[in-house]
Enzyme design. Structure first.
Site, mmCIF file in Angstrom:
data_model
loop_
_atom_site.group_PDB
_atom_site.id
_atom_site.type_symbol
_atom_site.label_atom_id
_atom_site.label_comp_id
_atom_site.label_asym_id
_atom_site.label_seq_id
_atom_site.Cartn_x
_atom_site.Cartn_y
_atom_site.Cartn_z
ATOM 1 C CD GLU A 94 0.210 4.411 4.222
ATOM 2 O OE1 GLU A 94 1.720 4.664 4.097
ATOM 3 O OE2 GLU A 94 -0.391 5.066 5.315
ATOM 4 C CD GLU A 96 0.473 -6.857 3.572
ATOM 5 O OE1 GLU A 96 1.416 -7.386 3.859
ATOM 6 O OE2 GLU A 96 0.649 -5.629 3.375
ATOM 7 C CG ASP A 122 0.241 -0.514 2.161
ATOM 8 O OD1 ASP A 122 0.984 -0.390 2.871
ATOM 9 O OD2 ASP A 122 -0.698 -1.556 3.796
ATOM 10 C CG HIS A 182 10.665 6.029 10.537
ATOM 11 N ND1 HIS A 182 10.500 7.024 9.951
ATOM 12 C CD2 HIS A 182 10.344 4.950 9.990
ATOM 13 C CE1 HIS A 182 10.453 6.978 9.099
ATOM 14 N NE2 HIS A 182 9.838 6.028 8.066
ATOM 15 N NE ARG A 234 2.850 11.240 5.512
ATOM 16 C CZ ARG A 234 3.578 10.278 5.065
ATOM 17 N NH1 ARG A 234 3.090 9.522 4.915
ATOM 18 N NH2 ARG A 234 4.520 10.252 4.163
ATOM 19 C CG HIS A 284 6.694 4.274 11.173
ATOM 20 N ND1 HIS A 284 6.815 2.916 12.022
ATOM 21 C CD2 HIS A 284 6.469 4.892 10.167
ATOM 22 C CE1 HIS A 284 6.265 2.587 10.829
ATOM 23 N NE2 HIS A 284 5.770 3.398 9.975
#
Length: 382
Positions: free
Chosen positions: A134, A120, A98, A241, A210, A208
């Site tokens: 995503e 996936e 994604d 990260h 967003r 991490h």
């Protein structure tokens, strides 16, 4: 016999972890010519995974630049990958999951009228803004792809409700295949981890995403700091990260606390070994929700929702959310309630048996008329 030319396109660390085992599987079979094209959406973290699996790309777009945006990533991939596809002329393009590389890679193949296989496929939250971008990326790839490699039966059901075109196969997740390459007893490449006493309770942590930037991430780090102070004998290991937003928030809340170890980002092998040797995992990552249960490690998900509900249903994963009090309470329970811990640690992993790559290869040979039978679906053991 003419070989089936398959090009795998990926560009981030999580994609590479899940696609490298597939590239190796395809390369080992005589019916395939396996090509790898990396976008290098994440340059350093991608390269460490390629080294771990000894995968050498045939094409490297090397698109990463300072302060890149979703728009610049998409535009550069479309322009450069189009030229690569015209040169390589693959029979099928495989993309994973994604990411922006996933969507742009699928779109570039579509523009060249090349069939797309989506590894996936079928994960959904049904909230277009979470995870961002995503959720929308994987939905759009679902409309483009002709071959859908769904990790679970629930993922297939999602795709069937959406009436996607093409063929759907339930394969398990290739990340379980990856663990065969990465989990071992050798020392860590990250020297700081070799000094950790894994005889005690160690929590492996990542954070991490967003959508957690801002108040949710502040809450998460505040909760972790409170947990560390409440349980001074527990060691928390957090590979931070590279995002400046994450770096600033993590160090403001967690730096200087004696039982919290902040490290640089880990390569795939070190991250898998860290989880294997830890007591439990706290994460907002998607892939780790699949990886840790295969190692018998309970997972607290630091998000409000998950596109991997199978693990919640199976009992290997629990949604802790992003509120400080809930995170502290749920982590404390796993540290002190042995019955609750054992129930999560011993639950059946719903994501795979280590043969997902073989099923995907078998599906491709069937889809292109090189074999007579489609592979049997992956079914978790009871």
């Amino acid at each position: 016999m003419k070989k089936l030319r398959v090009m795998s396109v990926f560009g981030t660390r999580p994609e590479a972890i899940k696609m490298c085992p597939l590239a190796l599987e395809l390369n080992a079979r005589e019916e395939f010519e396996s090509l790898v094209c990396v976008t290098a959406q994440h340059r350093e973290m991608l390269d460490s995974v390629l080294d771990t699996f000894s995968v050498r790309p045939d094409y490297d777009l090397n698109i990463m630049e300072p302060q890149q945006t979703l728009a610049t990533i998409t535009g550069k991939i479309l322009r450069q990958l189009g030229d690569v596809l015209q040169d390589a002329k693959p029979d099928v393009v495989l993309v994973h999951g994604d990411t922006t590389t996933t969507f742009a890679g699928a779109l570039a193949a579509f523009y060249e009228k090349i069939p797309v296989g989506h590894v996936e496929a079928g994960l959904r939250t049904y909230d277009r803004w979470s995870p961002f971008p995503e959720e929308m990326n994987r939905c759009m790839v679902g409309r483009i792809a002709q071959y859908h490699f769904a990790p679970t039966a629930q993922n297939r059901a999602n795709l069937e409700r959406e009436a996607v075109s093409g063929s759907i196969f339930v394969t398990g997740n290739t990340v379980i295949d990856a663990m065969k390459y990465t989990v071992n007893d050798r020392p860590f490449a990250c020297e700081a981890l070799n000094g950790v006493d894994f005889g005690g309770k160690v929590i492996a942590m990542t954070c991490h995403r967003r959508e957690n930037y801002g108040e949710p991430m502040e809450n998460i780090f505040s909760a972790v700091a409170e947990l560390a102070r409440a349980f001074p004998d527990v060691r928390i290991v957090y590979p931070v990260h590279l995002s400046p937003v994450v770096q600033r928030a993590a160090r403001a809340h967690l730096e200087g606390i004696p039982n919290i170890l902040l490290t640089e980002p880990l390569d795939a092998m070190d991250m898998h070994k860290l989880m294997a040797r830890s007591y439990m995992v706290m994460t907002d990552s998607g892939g780790i929700q699949e990886e840790a249960p295969s190692l018998g490690k309970p997972v607290l998900v630091l998000r409000r929702e998950t596109e991997r509900p199978e693990a919640v249903s199976a009992g290997t994963v629990a949604l802790a959310g992003t509120e400080r009090a809930a995170i502290v309470r749920m982590a404390s329970e796993l540290l002190t309630d042995s019955a609750k811990y054992e129930a999560m640690a011993r639950a059946v992993n719903p994501y795979g048996d280590g043969s997902a790559c073989a099923r995907i290869a078998d599906a491709l040979t069937w889809g292109f008329g090189l074999s007579d039978a489609a592979p049997a679906d992956f079914v978790p053991q009871k």
